[in-house]
Design a protein around this motif. Structure first.
Motif, PDB file in Angstrom:
ATOM      1  N   ARG A 228       8.651 -12.391  84.805  1.00 19.42           N
ATOM      2  CA  ARG A 228       7.594 -13.110  84.105  1.00 19.42           C
ATOM      3  C   ARG A 228       6.820 -12.110  83.250  1.00 19.42           C
ATOM      4  O   ARG A 228       6.533 -10.997  83.701  1.00 19.42           O
ATOM      5  CB  ARG A 228       6.656 -13.803  85.091  1.00 19.42           C
ATOM      6  CG  ARG A 228       7.321 -14.881  85.937  1.00 19.42           C
ATOM      7  CD  ARG A 228       6.386 -15.412  87.009  1.00 19.42           C
ATOM      8  NE  ARG A 228       6.000 -14.362  87.952  1.00 19.42           N
ATOM      9  CZ  ARG A 228       5.282 -14.575  89.054  1.00 19.42           C
ATOM     10  NH1 ARG A 228       4.864 -15.802  89.336  1.00 19.42           N
ATOM     11  NH2 ARG A 228       4.966 -13.573  89.851  1.00 19.42           N
ATOM     12  N   LEU A 229       6.469 -12.518  82.044  1.00 20.07           N
ATOM     13  CA  LEU A 229       5.734 -11.654  81.137  1.00 20.07           C
ATOM     14  C   LEU A 229       4.236 -11.906  81.282  1.00 20.07           C
ATOM     15  O   LEU A 229       3.768 -13.036  81.108  1.00 20.07           O
ATOM     16  CB  LEU A 229       6.171 -11.916  79.689  1.00 20.07           C
ATOM     17  CG  LEU A 229       5.423 -11.129  78.601  1.00 20.07           C
ATOM     18  CD1 LEU A 229       5.658  -9.627  78.744  1.00 20.07           C
ATOM     19  CD2 LEU A 229       5.849 -11.605  77.215  1.00 20.07           C
ATOM     20  N   TRP A 230       3.472 -10.841  81.583  1.00 19.55           N
ATOM     21  CA  TRP A 230       2.023 -10.921  81.718  1.00 19.55           C
ATOM     22  C   TRP A 230       1.374 -10.138  80.585  1.00 19.55           C
ATOM     23  O   TRP A 230       1.793  -9.024  80.271  1.00 19.55           O
ATOM     24  CB  TRP A 230       1.577 -10.336  83.059  1.00 19.55           C
ATOM     25  CG  TRP A 230       2.073 -11.086  84.250  1.00 19.55           C
ATOM     26  CD1 TRP A 230       3.300 -10.981  84.849  1.00 19.55           C
ATOM     27  CD2 TRP A 230       1.355 -12.075  85.003  1.00 19.55           C
ATOM     28  NE1 TRP A 230       3.397 -11.823  85.919  1.00 19.55           N
ATOM     29  CE2 TRP A 230       2.215 -12.512  86.039  1.00 19.55           C
ATOM     30  CE3 TRP A 230       0.081 -12.619  84.901  1.00 19.55           C
ATOM     31  CZ2 TRP A 230       1.830 -13.469  86.970  1.00 19.55           C
ATOM     32  CZ3 TRP A 230      -0.322 -13.568  85.826  1.00 19.55           C
ATOM     33  CH2 TRP A 230       0.553 -13.999  86.846  1.00 19.55           C
ATOM     34  N   VAL A 231       0.345 -10.735  79.983  1.00 20.35           N
ATOM     35  CA  VAL A 231      -0.347 -10.097  78.858  1.00 20.35           C
ATOM     36  C   VAL A 231      -1.848 -10.228  79.063  1.00 20.35           C
ATOM     37  O   VAL A 231      -2.354 -11.321  79.354  1.00 20.35           O
ATOM     38  CB  VAL A 231       0.043 -10.733  77.503  1.00 20.35           C
ATOM     39  CG1 VAL A 231      -0.497  -9.885  76.352  1.00 20.35           C
ATOM     40  CG2 VAL A 231       1.551 -10.904  77.379  1.00 20.35           C
ATOM     41  N   VAL A 232      -2.570  -9.123  78.887  1.00 20.16           N
ATOM     42  CA  VAL A 232      -4.020  -9.171  78.995  1.00 20.16           C
ATOM     43  C   VAL A 232      -4.616  -9.391  77.607  1.00 20.16           C
ATOM     44  O   VAL A 232      -4.218  -8.749  76.632  1.00 20.16           O
ATOM     45  CB  VAL A 232      -4.584  -7.888  79.651  1.00 20.16           C
ATOM     46  CG1 VAL A 232      -4.257  -6.640  78.855  1.00 20.16           C
ATOM     47  CG2 VAL A 232      -6.090  -8.009  79.853  1.00 20.16           C
ATOM     48  N   ASP A 233      -5.518 -10.356  77.524  1.00 16.16           N
ATOM     49  CA  ASP A 233      -6.215 -10.698  76.286  1.00 16.16           C
ATOM     50  C   ASP A 233      -7.670 -10.259  76.465  1.00 16.16           C
ATOM     51  O   ASP A 233      -8.413 -10.823  77.262  1.00 16.16           O
ATOM     52  CB  ASP A 233      -6.126 -12.218  76.062  1.00 16.16           C
ATOM     53  CG  ASP A 233      -6.686 -12.656  74.710  1.00 16.16           C
ATOM     54  OD1 ASP A 233      -7.525 -11.922  74.159  1.00 16.16           O
ATOM     55  OD2 ASP A 233      -6.288 -13.731  74.234  1.00 16.16           O
ATOM     56  N   MET A 234      -8.081  -9.237  75.712  1.00 15.44           N
ATOM     57  CA  MET A 234      -9.397  -8.630  75.914  1.00 15.44           C
ATOM     58  C   MET A 234     -10.540  -9.502  75.406  1.00 15.44           C
ATOM     59  O   MET A 234     -11.699  -9.244  75.719  1.00 15.44           O
ATOM     60  CB  MET A 234      -9.446  -7.260  75.236  1.00 15.44           C
ATOM     61  CG  MET A 234      -8.424  -6.286  75.793  1.00 15.44           C
ATOM     62  SD  MET A 234      -8.613  -4.638  75.077  1.00 15.44           S
ATOM     63  CE  MET A 234      -8.171  -4.957  73.362  1.00 15.44           C
ATOM     64  N   GLY A 235     -10.233 -10.484  74.572  1.00 17.83           N
ATOM     65  CA  GLY A 235     -11.269 -11.396  74.103  1.00 17.83           C
ATOM     66  C   GLY A 235     -12.383 -10.709  73.343  1.00 17.83           C
ATOM     67  O   GLY A 235     -13.563 -11.031  73.551  1.00 17.83           O
ATOM     68  N   LEU A 236     -12.046  -9.823  72.448  1.00 15.83           N
ATOM     69  CA  LEU A 236     -13.074  -9.049  71.751  1.00 15.83           C
ATOM     70  C   LEU A 236     -13.990  -9.929  70.909  1.00 15.83           C
ATOM     71  O   LEU A 236     -15.161  -9.634  70.739  1.00 15.83           O
ATOM     72  CB  LEU A 236     -12.408  -7.979  70.874  1.00 15.83           C
ATOM     73  CG  LEU A 236     -11.585  -6.913  71.622  1.00 15.83           C
ATOM     74  CD1 LEU A 236     -11.056  -5.879  70.663  1.00 15.83           C
ATOM     75  CD2 LEU A 236     -12.407  -6.260  72.729  1.00 15.83           C
ATOM     76  N   GLU A 237     -13.455 -11.022  70.376  1.00 10.43           N
ATOM     77  CA  GLU A 237     -14.291 -11.958  69.615  1.00 10.43           C
ATOM     78  C   GLU A 237     -14.779 -13.094  70.503  1.00 10.43           C
ATOM     79  O   GLU A 237     -15.958 -13.457  70.478  1.00 10.43           O
ATOM     80  CB  GLU A 237     -13.515 -12.533  68.427  1.00 10.43           C
ATOM     81  CG  GLU A 237     -14.351 -13.496  67.592  1.00 10.43           C
ATOM     82  CD  GLU A 237     -13.544 -14.180  66.489  1.00 10.43           C
ATOM     83  OE1 GLU A 237     -14.080 -15.113  65.877  1.00 10.43           O
ATOM     84  OE2 GLU A 237     -12.380 -13.788  66.268  1.00 10.43           O
ATOM     85  N   LEU A 238     -13.896 -13.639  71.293  1.00  9.97           N
ATOM     86  CA  LEU A 238     -14.232 -14.796  72.118  1.00  9.97           C
ATOM     87  C   LEU A 238     -15.238 -14.432  73.221  1.00  9.97           C
ATOM     88  O   LEU A 238     -16.021 -15.272  73.658  1.00  9.97           O
ATOM     89  CB  LEU A 238     -12.959 -15.369  72.739  1.00  9.97           C
ATOM     90  CG  LEU A 238     -13.032 -16.736  73.412  1.00  9.97           C
ATOM     91  CD1 LEU A 238     -13.448 -17.812  72.415  1.00  9.97           C
ATOM     92  CD2 LEU A 238     -11.685 -17.077  74.051  1.00  9.97           C
TER      93      LEU A 238
END
Length: 474
Positions: A228-238
């Motif tokens: 399974r592919l896991w990706v972290v989204d830092m949410g710099l704008e959100l």
């Protein structure tokens, strides 16, 4: 038995003398006849002998014109005194000609190389603290040409900066697009050398405002043992840190976990992630408020561990091609960045980008949500590492680092020995991460990140194309 032990000690002591390291009792007074020590041949026209105590090491080199010490670095401060002849020392893109009667002081962790300019040159060097890699025989910059037998092969040329790269069990290649660069694409699959939006175009930001239904600032990514592919989204704008998981067989999102704001408030820069599918946990490294975020993938409960020196940047300049790298207008001081897991998922490894220490924590104390001090008491320094943006721990317990200053991938074996497995001053221009794919292929994303506006403080001076390379591990 007593005589046998005495004989063994004598043999070991004699062996040490032959190898120029006689000061084996560093906390005791030692009286050594230095002239009687044998010379150790390091390379053509280059010989060495040395002694050491508890706090320092004294070495004598004799060399003839053309002798070279290859590019290398060490944490030890080095004082070089040329008593006869002359040498050229190259570091930080500058040549220093040091003649008889002159001294050159080299701070720790600055890459440098030596070339002898005259026959009969004598060089006295003092190191503080002693060179452990000499004492235990792990120095590898002489006679190690393995990196020259490996060939970098480009698997993608991109007009935007890749972030991290990850490769599935069947060899599919995925990459984030670095959020300090393009705001169009965030996650891609490399197909026939080209970046294809993954899982589709509508999930990408496409220059629009961030939203709950689209990606924002993707960076760290990894495959777990279930592919399974896991990706972290830092949410710099959100302003929200999210962890996404994908079923790549069906090309669909199977998890989207938003971390609570008390754990990951707006401004969090959780740029790296590793997954423990065995116990159902994720570990994220945050450089904004240096620390480790522990996320229970089943309960979605998260805990933060911070305020420990091992998470912080060391006060060391990062010097690339003779220039001090800045970030946010001041010399870069970036804390905890690469984070990895042992193959059995029982040990977490980590280190700061601007740091020379590689540390470990048993994951059971993190999973148990122990109070901070109980966790900190379990932290162990595994060894020294280069200044690095990415790291990999393989199934055999070796660690691989992206060596930013020396344009290399540097390996730490299970004994703590460091060696470059590949080095290329022209191609490895800020190796962001390193990843092991199937069939012993190692993948590297190259993005010239130090030329991005966040580092230059002005315009983007990077020169496309940016690359994803691969090379054979063995």
């Amino acid at each position: 038995m007593f005589l046998l032990k005495k004989s063994i000690v004598f043999v070991l002591f004699t062996f040490a003398v032959m190898n120029c390291a006689v000061a084996q009792l560093p906390k005791e007074i030692q009286h050594i006849k230095f002239d009687d020590l044998g010379w150790e041949k390091l390379a053509d026209r280059l010989y060495r002998k040395y002694v050491f105590g508890e706090q320092g090491m004294l070495a004598l080199f004799k060399m003839d014109k053309g002798a070279k010490v290859p590019l290398h670095q060490h944490s030890n401060e080095q004082t070089t005194y040329i008593t006869k002849g002359s040498v050229k020392v190259t570091m930080q893109n500058k040549d220093y000609i040091v003649k008889a009667g002159e001294v050159l002081i080299i701070p720790g962790n600055i890459p440098h190389e030596f070339e002898c300019l005259e026959d009969g040159t004598l060089d006295i060097d003092f190191f503080a603290p002693p060179r452990k890699d000499w004492i235990d025989g792990t120095a590898s910059y002489f006679g190690n040409d393995q990196e020259h037998t490996r060939e970098l092969k480009a698997v993608a040329q991109l007009d935007v900066r890749p972030g991290d790269v990850a490769v599935s069990a069947e060899g599919r290649i995925f990459s984030t697009i670095h959020p300090l660069g393009s705001q169009q694409l965030q996650l891609v699959e490399i197909v026939d050398g080209k970046a294809v939006p993954y899982p589709n175009l509508k999930m990408q930001k496409n220059g629009a405002k961030a939203s709950d239904t689209t990606f924002d600032a993707m960076l760290g990514l990894i495959f777990d043992k279930q592919n399974r592919l896991w990706v972290v989204d830092m949410g710099l704008e959100l302003g929200k840190t999210r962890l996404w998981a994908f079923d790549i067989q069906q090309n669909k999102v199977i998890e989207k976990i938003t971390l609570p704001s008390r754990i990951a408030p707006k401004g969090t820069f959780a740029q790296d992630v590793t997954i423990d599918e065995k116990h159902g946990f994720a570990y994220l490294a945050d450089i904004a408020d240096p620390g480790i975020i522990v996320l229970n993938l089943k309960t979605k409960k998260a805990t933060r561990f911070g305020k420990h020196f091992s998470f912080d940047a060391e006060d060391k300049d990062m010097v690339i091609d003779g220039k001090v790298v800045h970030f946010g207008g001041t010399p870069a001081r970036v804390g905890i960045d690469p984070i990895t897991l042992s193959d059995d998922r029982e040990t977490l490894f980590y280190g700061a980008m601007n740091g020379t220490g590689w540390y470990s924590i048993p994951t059971k104390v993190l999973r148990g949500h122990q109070p901070g001090q109980l966790v900190f008491d379990q932290i162990i320094k595994v060894g020294d590492k280069p200044l690095s943006d990415g790291a990999l721990t393989d199934s055999e317990g070796n660690h691989y680092f992206t060596n930013l200053q020396e344009h290399a991938i540097t390996k730490m074996d299970k004994k703590g020995k460091l060696s470059h497995i590949i080095q290329d001053d022209d191609k490895l221009l800020w190796p962001d991460n390193v990843y092991q794919g199937p069939d012993d292929w190692m993948y590297i994303s190259i993005n010239q990140l130090n030329t991005a506006p966040a580092f230059t403080g002005g315009k983007d001076i990077g020169v496309a194309p940016y690359f994803i390379y691969r090379f054979k591990k063995k």
